[in-house]
Design a protein around this motif. Sequence first.
Motif, PDB file in Angstrom:
ATOM      1  N   UNK A 188       6.154   7.954  -4.346  1.00  0.00           N
ATOM      2  CA  UNK A 188       6.520   7.109  -5.567  1.00  0.00           C
ATOM      3  C   UNK A 188       8.020   7.111  -5.566  1.00  0.00           C
ATOM      4  N   UNK A 189       8.561   5.832  -6.322  1.00  0.00           N
ATOM      5  CA  UNK A 189       9.970   5.713  -6.036  1.00  0.00           C
ATOM      6  C   UNK A 189      10.548   4.980  -7.563  1.00  0.00           C
ATOM      7  N   UNK A 190      11.263   5.693  -8.305  1.00  0.00           N
ATOM      8  CA  UNK A 190      11.896   5.314  -9.345  1.00  0.00           C
ATOM      9  C   UNK A 190      12.378   3.928  -9.289  1.00  0.00           C
TER      10      UNK A 190
ATOM     11  N   UNK B  62       6.146  15.311 -11.444  1.00  0.00           N
ATOM     12  CA  UNK B  62       4.745  14.302 -11.282  1.00  0.00           C
ATOM     13  C   UNK B  62       4.129  14.166 -10.153  1.00  0.00           C
ATOM     14  N   UNK B  63       4.758  13.769  -8.946  1.00  0.00           N
ATOM     15  CA  UNK B  63       4.412  13.460  -7.667  1.00  0.00           C
ATOM     16  C   UNK B  63       3.856  14.755  -7.038  1.00  0.00           C
TER      17      UNK B  63
ATOM     18  N   UNK C  47       4.678   2.770  -6.591  1.00  0.00           N
ATOM     19  CA  UNK C  47       3.874   3.610  -5.810  1.00  0.00           C
ATOM     20  C   UNK C  47       3.127   3.204  -4.794  1.00  0.00           C
ATOM     21  N   UNK C  48       3.347   3.840  -3.347  1.00  0.00           N
ATOM     22  CA  UNK C  48       2.775   3.362  -2.224  1.00  0.00           C
ATOM     23  C   UNK C  48       1.927   4.778  -1.927  1.00  0.00           C
TER      24      UNK C  48
ATOM     25  N   UNK D 277      -2.220   0.478  -0.077  1.00  0.00           N
ATOM     26  CA  UNK D 277      -1.703  -0.489  -1.067  1.00  0.00           C
ATOM     27  C   UNK D 277      -0.688   0.326  -1.534  1.00  0.00           C
ATOM     28  N   UNK D 278      -0.210  -0.742  -2.631  1.00  0.00           N
ATOM     29  CA  UNK D 278       1.086  -0.188  -3.338  1.00  0.00           C
ATOM     30  C   UNK D 278       1.025  -1.038  -4.712  1.00  0.00           C
ATOM     31  N   UNK D 279       1.952  -0.655  -5.732  1.00  0.00           N
ATOM     32  CA  UNK D 279       1.673  -1.328  -6.966  1.00  0.00           C
ATOM     33  C   UNK D 279       2.683  -0.516  -7.791  1.00  0.00           C
TER      34      UNK D 279
END
Length: 146
Positions: free
Chosen positions: A80-82, A23-24, A99-100, A110-112
Amino acid sequence: MTDKATNKKFTLEDELKAFFSTYMSAFHRQDPSAISELWDEVGLFPSPSGNFSMDREAFRNHCVTLMDFYRKQGIAEPTGELLSAEELFPGVAQARMQYTMLCADGTSLTNWEHVYILRRTDGQWRVSLTIADDEMAAWTALGVDL
């Protein structure tokens, strides 16, 4: 799923890490068709302003708009990190991703977190639903008009 070379069984976490790596990678290539193929035919999007759904072609077009939006905000590389993976039912899983969004100089803009519900279809994981409230909050905190 088994790796025939090592005869090792993959865990759900292994499978979803591989899924989100793909996906990434599609995001890095800015390939909206590849991203949309990783979603069910109709994806669901609960949000603070109301729930909606998109078929694959509409979602592909949304990805084009989203990638353009990210570029305009100065994002050069999404990462992204799971964080977690849990099987809810056979062939249905929940995943939480962090996500960063990195600028060209490598600093974080930003991240979320996102929460996903995925379903295994024809032997492949696909996203059925995502909850992206944290992303909306992150952009709002930066003063970005959504």
